[in-house]
Scaffold this motif. Sequence first.
Motif, mmCIF file in Angstrom:
data_model
loop_
_atom_site.group_PDB
_atom_site.id
_atom_site.type_symbol
_atom_site.label_atom_id
_atom_site.label_comp_id
_atom_site.label_asym_id
_atom_site.label_seq_id
_atom_site.Cartn_x
_atom_site.Cartn_y
_atom_site.Cartn_z
ATOM 1 N N ALA A 8 0.828 -1.220 0.000
ATOM 2 C CA ALA A 8 0.000 0.000 0.000
ATOM 3 C C ALA A 8 0.855 1.259 0.000
ATOM 4 C CB ALA A 8 -0.955 0.002 1.188
ATOM 5 N N SER A 9 2.163 1.097 0.251
ATOM 6 C CA SER A 9 3.082 2.239 0.153
ATOM 7 C C SER A 9 3.543 2.451 -1.288
ATOM 8 C CB SER A 9 4.300 1.997 1.050
ATOM 9 O OG SER A 9 4.868 0.731 0.730
ATOM 10 N N GLY A 10 3.191 1.525 -2.170
ATOM 11 C CA GLY A 10 3.592 1.634 -3.575
ATOM 12 C C GLY A 10 2.479 2.230 -4.425
ATOM 13 N N HIS A 11 2.777 2.401 -5.706
ATOM 14 C CA HIS A 11 1.827 3.076 -6.602
ATOM 15 C C HIS A 11 0.492 2.338 -6.708
ATOM 16 C CE1 HIS A 11 5.750 4.609 -8.046
ATOM 17 N NE2 HIS A 11 5.067 5.710 -8.287
ATOM 18 N N LEU A 12 0.549 1.049 -7.045
ATOM 19 C CA LEU A 12 -0.691 0.313 -7.315
ATOM 20 C C LEU A 12 -1.507 0.096 -6.038
ATOM 21 C CD1 LEU A 12 -2.284 -1.193 -9.582
ATOM 22 C CD2 LEU A 12 -1.186 -3.286 -8.759
ATOM 23 N N GLY A 13 -0.822 -0.371 -4.974
ATOM 24 C CA GLY A 13 -1.528 -0.627 -3.716
ATOM 25 C C GLY A 13 -2.192 0.633 -3.187
ATOM 26 N N GLY A 34 2.468 -2.289 4.618
ATOM 27 C CA GLY A 34 3.700 -1.963 3.916
ATOM 28 C C GLY A 34 4.873 -2.220 4.841
ATOM 29 N N ARG A 35 6.081 -2.023 4.291
ATOM 30 C CA ARG A 35 7.265 -2.266 5.124
ATOM 31 C C ARG A 35 7.538 -1.109 6.063
ATOM 32 N NH1 ARG A 35 11.666 -4.258 0.749
ATOM 33 N NH2 ARG A 35 10.911 -2.404 -0.342
ATOM 34 N N ASP A 36 7.071 0.086 5.668
ATOM 35 C CA ASP A 36 7.411 1.302 6.419
ATOM 36 C C ASP A 36 6.106 2.033 6.769
ATOM 37 O OD1 ASP A 36 8.205 3.763 7.293
ATOM 38 O OD2 ASP A 36 9.487 4.231 5.558
ATOM 39 N N VAL A 74 0.165 -7.798 -3.692
ATOM 40 C CA VAL A 74 0.826 -7.077 -4.788
ATOM 41 C C VAL A 74 2.246 -7.624 -4.907
ATOM 42 C CG1 VAL A 74 1.655 -4.814 -5.578
ATOM 43 C CG2 VAL A 74 -0.580 -5.003 -4.462
ATOM 44 N N SER A 75 2.625 -8.035 -6.101
ATOM 45 C CA SER A 75 3.971 -8.583 -6.299
ATOM 46 C C SER A 75 5.003 -7.531 -5.909
ATOM 47 C CB SER A 75 4.155 -9.017 -7.754
ATOM 48 O OG SER A 75 3.926 -7.922 -8.627
ATOM 49 N N THR A 76 6.148 -8.013 -5.386
ATOM 50 C CA THR A 76 7.127 -7.070 -4.821
ATOM 51 C C THR A 76 8.136 -6.591 -5.859
ATOM 52 O OG1 THR A 76 8.453 -8.929 -4.020
ATOM 53 C CG2 THR A 76 6.873 -7.949 -2.477
ATOM 54 N N SER A 172 -3.313 1.425 -17.719
ATOM 55 C CA SER A 172 -2.862 2.332 -16.660
ATOM 56 C C SER A 172 -3.009 1.667 -15.294
ATOM 57 C CB SER A 172 -3.689 3.617 -16.679
ATOM 58 O OG SER A 172 -5.012 3.362 -16.244
ATOM 59 N N ARG A 173 -2.163 2.090 -14.360
ATOM 60 C CA ARG A 173 -2.301 1.568 -12.991
ATOM 61 C C ARG A 173 -3.690 1.890 -12.435
ATOM 62 N NH1 ARG A 173 2.886 3.876 -12.225
ATOM 63 N NH2 ARG A 173 4.570 2.408 -11.739
ATOM 64 N N GLU A 174 -4.191 3.081 -12.799
ATOM 65 C CA GLU A 174 -5.515 3.509 -12.316
ATOM 66 C C GLU A 174 -6.580 2.472 -12.722
ATOM 67 O OE1 GLU A 174 -5.513 7.101 -11.319
ATOM 68 O OE2 GLU A 174 -7.467 6.730 -10.392
#
Length: 290
Positions: A8-13, A34-36, A74-76, A172-174
């Motif tokens: 969830a800290s990334g673009h898609l999540g 997320g990791r952070d 979500v794949s890492t 698109s990611r959206e």
Amino acid sequence: MSIVITGASGHLGRLVVDQLLAAGTPPAQIVATGRDLDKLADLAGKGVTVRRADFADPATLDDAFAGADALLLVSTTTVGDRFDNARTAIDAAVRVGVSRIVYTSMVNASTAKMTLAEAHNRTEDHLKQSGAAYTILRNGWYLENYTDQLPIIRQYHALMGSAGDGRVSAASREDLAAAAVVVLTQDGHVGATYELGGTPFTMTELAATVSDVLGTPIAYRDLPIPDYTGALAGAGLPSEMAAAVADADAGLARGELFTDSEDLAKLIGRPAITPRAAFENAAAAVEESR
Ligand SMILES: NC(=O)c1ccc[n+]([C@@H]2O[C@H](COP(=O)([O-])OP(=O)(O)OC[C@H]3O[C@@H](n4cnc5c(N)ncnc54)[C@H](OP(=O)(O)O)[C@@H]3O)[C@@H](O)[C@H]2O)c1
């Protein structure tokens, strides 16, 4: 109802969490991981539950996934770790009794020969053998892989790649996030594998589209794989990623990123954004930021 999102800290999540909220999902039903946790602080401020989940640290996963009715896996990021990361996450989800796992794979994962496909293919197999209820989202190549290059395309009046005359059904990611939201929130997707792609195009066609949008000639320059890998690394991509992207272009040339599936438009209930509209939006965003 509890929907857990990894990455969830990334673009898609992040887009998935934002779209769940926009669709009216109560924040208390969403768990963003997320990791952070610092990267998720604003979501916590909106009432979303945030939990730490690092696939390289399995001890974090049982608590992170506990109580999930649906888990978006979500794949890492690191290509070499992707399968081990996903296997660890799937095993944890099964251990804590997650009702359904939704995995973001890639188009044609079971037949594509490019390096990126291997981890996705192995993950799909592991997921199917895990006994969990699952849905596989075979996400298309991101349109953002091209729109993000807009400043460089403009500077060099060229789009570069090793894709030959291959066609790519980029999305698109959206739109891919919108498909994930549908699958996470609606019944009827257990056991399904969706091939999610947008309007197919060759790089030469894309260059013509970008020429139109920018009002200046843009050429497609097809490079041998080693030259393209070097150009990507020279532009700042980590070497493993540069090699994977160039190898993906070789796969694109072989048709491995093409799909004529209607799954994406059917899931989101509208046509996916076109490459032209994506570049128009990207060009407008650059103008606005000036
Ligand atoms: N279809 C395509 O064209 C395309 C292109 C590139 C990538 N992808 C794949 O699609 C995925 C999602 O895309 P994206 O744009 O959202 O990528 P992204 O912005 O790089 O996000 C990746 C997410 O994965 C998380 N992550 C990385 N390692 C992790 C680990 N060990 N444990 C838990 N989380 C971890 C990252 O967390 P941090 O914030 O802590 O780093 C981040 O939240 C990528 O990770 C990649 O597998 C697809």
